[in-house]
Design a protein around this motif. Structure first.
Motif, PDB file in Angstrom:
ATOM      1  N   GLN A 127      -3.158  10.949  13.081  1.00  0.00           N
ATOM      2  CA  GLN A 127      -4.089  10.592  11.651  1.00  0.00           C
ATOM      3  C   GLN A 127      -5.205  11.787  11.784  1.00  0.00           C
ATOM      4  OE1 GLN A 127      -4.808   6.898   9.128  1.00  0.00           O
ATOM      5  NE2 GLN A 127      -6.678   6.676  10.621  1.00  0.00           N
ATOM      6  N   SER A 128      -5.847  11.992  13.533  1.00  0.00           N
ATOM      7  CA  SER A 128      -6.956  12.917  12.974  1.00  0.00           C
ATOM      8  C   SER A 128      -6.333  14.803  12.368  1.00  0.00           C
ATOM      9  CB  SER A 128      -7.542  13.018  14.444  1.00  0.00           C
ATOM     10  OG  SER A 128      -6.214  12.698  15.687  1.00  0.00           O
TER      11      SER A 128
ATOM     12  N   LEU B 233      -5.560  14.793  10.406  1.00  0.00           N
ATOM     13  CA  LEU B 233      -6.131  15.293   8.435  1.00  0.00           C
ATOM     14  C   LEU B 233      -7.203  16.095   8.867  1.00  0.00           C
ATOM     15  CD1 LEU B 233      -4.309  11.950   7.337  1.00  0.00           C
ATOM     16  CD2 LEU B 233      -3.545  14.038   7.192  1.00  0.00           C
ATOM     17  N   GLY B 234      -7.851  15.215   9.868  1.00  0.00           N
ATOM     18  CA  GLY B 234      -9.469  16.334   9.742  1.00  0.00           C
ATOM     19  C   GLY B 234      -8.907  17.941   9.576  1.00  0.00           C
TER      20      GLY B 234
ATOM     21  N   HIS C  34      -4.002   8.578   0.523  1.00  0.00           N
ATOM     22  CA  HIS C  34      -3.636   8.460   1.766  1.00  0.00           C
ATOM     23  C   HIS C  34      -2.390   6.992   1.446  1.00  0.00           C
ATOM     24  CE1 HIS C  34      -6.934  10.249   2.576  1.00  0.00           C
ATOM     25  NE2 HIS C  34      -6.415  10.837   4.103  1.00  0.00           N
TER      26      HIS C  34
ATOM     27  N   TRP D 225     -14.659   7.777   0.567  1.00  0.00           N
ATOM     28  CA  TRP D 225     -13.300   6.935   1.008  1.00  0.00           C
ATOM     29  C   TRP D 225     -13.647   6.001   0.450  1.00  0.00           C
ATOM     30  CZ3 TRP D 225      -8.341   7.221   3.364  1.00  0.00           C
ATOM     31  CH2 TRP D 225      -8.193   6.306   2.933  1.00  0.00           C
TER      32      TRP D 225
ATOM     33  N   HIS E  90     -13.106  14.943  10.320  1.00  0.00           N
ATOM     34  CA  HIS E  90     -13.308  15.141  11.353  1.00  0.00           C
ATOM     35  C   HIS E  90     -14.373  14.198  11.951  1.00  0.00           C
ATOM     36  CE1 HIS E  90     -11.628  19.252  11.429  1.00  0.00           C
ATOM     37  NE2 HIS E  90     -12.826  19.479  11.970  1.00  0.00           N
TER      38      HIS E  90
ATOM     39  N   TYR F  55     -12.784  11.184  10.013  1.00  0.00           N
ATOM     40  CA  TYR F  55     -11.446  10.568  10.302  1.00  0.00           C
ATOM     41  C   TYR F  55     -11.876   9.020  11.832  1.00  0.00           C
ATOM     42  CZ  TYR F  55      -8.157  11.845   7.138  1.00  0.00           C
ATOM     43  OH  TYR F  55      -7.540  12.737   5.810  1.00  0.00           O
ATOM     44  N   ASP F  56     -12.183  10.079  12.263  1.00  0.00           N
ATOM     45  CA  ASP F  56     -13.070   9.328  13.541  1.00  0.00           C
ATOM     46  C   ASP F  56     -13.377   7.766  13.433  1.00  0.00           C
ATOM     47  OD1 ASP F  56     -12.690  10.706  15.928  1.00  0.00           O
ATOM     48  OD2 ASP F  56     -14.943  11.005  15.907  1.00  0.00           O
TER      49      ASP F  56
ATOM     50  N   LEU G 149     -12.183   6.259  10.399  1.00  0.00           N
ATOM     51  CA  LEU G 149     -11.052   5.210   9.955  1.00  0.00           C
ATOM     52  C   LEU G 149     -10.245   5.152  11.183  1.00  0.00           C
ATOM     53  CD1 LEU G 149     -11.021   7.903   6.478  1.00  0.00           C
ATOM     54  CD2 LEU G 149     -11.943   5.470   6.985  1.00  0.00           C
ATOM     55  N   ALA G 150     -10.499   5.767  12.236  1.00  0.00           N
ATOM     56  CA  ALA G 150      -9.393   5.706  13.284  1.00  0.00           C
ATOM     57  C   ALA G 150      -8.351   4.598  13.777  1.00  0.00           C
ATOM     58  CB  ALA G 150      -9.934   5.989  14.885  1.00  0.00           C
TER      59      ALA G 150
END
Lengths: 453, 195
Positions: free
Chosen positions: A244-245, A247-248, A269, B112, B144, B147-148, B150-151
């Motif tokens: 998933q990361s 995607l960043g 998503h 988000w 980045h 998404y951290d 959203l992990a």
């Protein structure tokens, strides 16, 4: 039947003001891309990261696909596999048939263009509406898209004005983009409301979560999917990313490269179907696993379909998307297609000046120009070149191997070419067809040097 | 079976050398809250979003006499849409939706919105005006960082929304308000005070 890029381009080049307009429109997208990327100091690191992720994907593609499949299934998504475009179409139709779905709304998917899904479904009685504005325009005009990000980039606003007037009954307002977009919005709402099923493409499928991401600007993908309870998503096997990361990285480079936006308006998503709904993913090969086996060309599978290579390409900008006769035109199409049908697409690797601009802008660092050059070598070996080209190369080779012969032939060439009228020369010399013949000196440089040293 | 055939061909054809995927996130700079929020506001405006402040928020500044409002933020509005019984045709008439975003991204103005904060999956797209709230401390620098955050999220459906829907499909002329929400308003809320 083999396709000829020069012949098809000639058609496009007939209307010179239009070529200039097309050239500028695409260059505009390139400039926007430059503006967007120059603001990111770590841009080159991002490209390298994206390239490394994709290289990792290709080396582990089988395990990532299996991982994705099992996670997607655990999420309640139905997973299908299609070896060919035809099989993909049959799978989509069988899903629709089983649910008795007759009206399908589609968001942009170049894969379904590649597979020829629309004509197949229509033949089988499915009512298909492309809902991306550009795609709707070309669908109403009964044309294929000419660009993967801007499907109707070849159309002038006045033509769209006429088209909408005729097909949707809009007023003639000289092609006012605001008005036409609002009318399209109203028209497409009626299609969403009566839709039985929605189909989307897939930008990225994440192995570790079993989810996938769809990037759009208009909102038509989410609109279609959420108006209905049956969602089918079509993806090529190379759309997988491991984490998933990752995607960043990709969401940072995709829109900046495509349109110069920092990100698309919607990055959706999908992980599980809506309560009471159904979600299907069709994983399509259609020649990709074969391309994976060609060491020189497997890098083409890194492509994330941003279109930057088209916008920058001096040949694409001046020959138009249709001259390539492929669902993905431009430089990237010219290295993907010969792998699927070398005979048919043998002219595409030559539709390039090998300037390398495509490779420079590619956000996943595909060495497009080098692959074009390598395809040329294969084409020349495997496909019989035209007799005249063969003769020229042979005689050129003989001359260059022998200094005496070279001197003599150059002298004769100077004499004869000067005597021939240009219309005769042009029969043999394609270079001169679009250019002015330079003034021919009376002596060679070698002769001049001997006299004057 | 196509599945086996495809996977077998891949196994046969894939490159034998692999590279490790890069370690993520790529970090560029240290987090400085004030700079991050200023950057967020700048980029949000650049993508066509409109910034509002909680202190002087008035509904009439957003929509002229909205008839149908859906709200998941009682502090702003109670709303009047009966979400339990609303049919799709009813949602079509939605004037304003007020939802809470859980991550904001400075580099692109994206917010988000997970399914749990949508009411229905269709709401953020079908509404004419979309109002998103975001707490200051939930705004991060890059994707980045997003998404951290959203992990550990396990949402079934979520969307990054950056600005109002738009298109440039007609001669590349930018038209704001394509098929999704026509306008985006963002209310930046104060960070939660530490207890």
């Amino acid at each position: 039947m083999s396709h000829s890029h020069p012949k098809a381009a000639k058609e496009f080049l007939r209307d010179e003001p239009r070529v200039d307009w097309h050239d500028k429109a695409l260059w505009h997208a390139r400039v926007k891309r430059d503006d967007a990327t120059s603001g990111i100091p770590e841009w080159e690191d991002l490209r390298q990261a994206a390239s490394n992720i994709k290289r990792n994907v290709l080396a582990n593609l089988d395990t990532y696909l299996e991982q994705f499949e099992s996670n997607a299934k655990a999420n309640g998504i139905n997973v299908h596999w299609a070896e060919t475009g035809a099989e993909h179409n049959e799978i989509v139709f069988s899903i629709l048939k089983e649910k008795n779905a007759r009206r399908l709304v589609k968001s942009k998917s170049m894969l379904t263009e590649e597979c020829g899904l629309n004509p197949y479904l229509e033949k089988n009685g499915i009512d298909v509406t492309d809902t991306d504005l550009g795609e709707r325009i070309v669908q109403l005009a009964n044309e294929p898209p000419s660009h993967i990000v801007m499907p109707a980039i070849h159309k002038k606003k006045e033509e769209i004005d006429d088209l909408f007037h005729e097909k949707l009954g809009t007023e003639r307002r000289g092609g006012d983009p605001d008005y036409l977009t609002q009318e399209a919005r109203k028209h497409l709402r009626t299609r969403f409301l009566r839709a039985d099923a929605a189909l989307t493409g897939v930008n990225f499928a994440v192995a570790e979560t079993g989810g996938f991401v769809v990037c759009t600007n208009e909102g038509n993908a989410d609109m279609g999917v959420n108006f209905t309870t049956l969602h089918i998503a079509s993806m090529g096997i190379e759309k997988i990313i491991p984490r998933q990361s990752d995607l960043g990285v990709f969401l940072r480079i995709l829109a900046r490269s495509a349109t110069g936006q920092p990100i698309t308006v919607y990055s959706s998503h999908f992980k599980r179907p809506v309560q009471g709904g159904e979600m299907h993913i069709v994983i399509v090969d259609n020649g990709r696993s074969a391309q994976l086996g060609r060491a020189d060309f497997r890098g083409s599978l890194h492509c994330i379909r941003c279109g930057a290579c088209m916008n920058t390409c001096p040949v694409y900008r001046r020959s138009g998307g249709y001259s390539y006769d492929t669902s993905v035109p431009g430089p990237i199409g010219s290295i993907l297609k010969p792998g699927m049908d070398l005979n048919r697409y043998s002219s595409l690797p030559f539709a390039s000046s090998l300037c390398g601009s495509c490779s420079d802008v590619c956000p996943v660092k595909i060495d497009i120009d080098e692959q074009l050059y390598k395809w040329r070598q294969i084409v020349t070996k495997k496909i019989r070149p035209p007799v005249y080209k063969k003769m020229i190369m042979k005689s050129g080779g003989l001359s260059l191997a022998d200094p005496g012969k070279f001197d003599m032939r150059i002298k004769w060439a100077l004499k004869i070419s000067g005597m021939l009228p240009s219309f005769i020369r042009r029969l043999f010399n394609t270079w001169e067809r679009g250019r002015k013949w330079p003034e021919i000196p009376n002596e060679t440089f070698k002769d001049w040097y001997r006299k004057n040293r | 079976m196509s599945r086996e055939k495809i996977l077998d061909t891949i196994r046969k054809n894939k490159p034998s050398v692999t590279v490790d995927p890069p370690s993520l996130p790529l970090r560029v700079k240290a987090y400085q809250p004030e700079k991050t929020i200023a950057e967020f506001e700048k980029n949000l405006r650049a993508v066509g979003g409109i910034i509002l402040y909680m202190e002087d928020f008035k509904m009439e500044n957003v929509a002229d006499n909205p008839k149908l409002v859906f709200s998941l933020n009682e502090g702003i509005s109670k709303g009047n849409l009966d979400i339990e019984n609303a049919r799709t045709e009813d949602l079509e008439k939605l004037d304003v939706a007020i939802l809470n975003a859980t991550v904001g991204v400075a580099e692109n103005g994206a917010l988000w919105v997970p399914e749990e904060n949508m009411g229905r999956r269709l709401i953020p797209f079908i509404t004419k005006d979309l109002i998103l709230t975001i707490r200051k401390d939930l705004i991060v620098d890059t994707m980045h960082d997003a998404y951290d955050k959203l992990a550990d999220s396990d949402t079934s459906y979520g969307v990054f929304i950056s600005g109002p829907s738009k298109t440039a499909d007609i001669e590349q002329a930018l038209v704001i308000g394509a098929q999704g929400h026509l306008r985006l308003y963002v209310i930046i809320e104060q960070a939660k005070t530490q207890p």
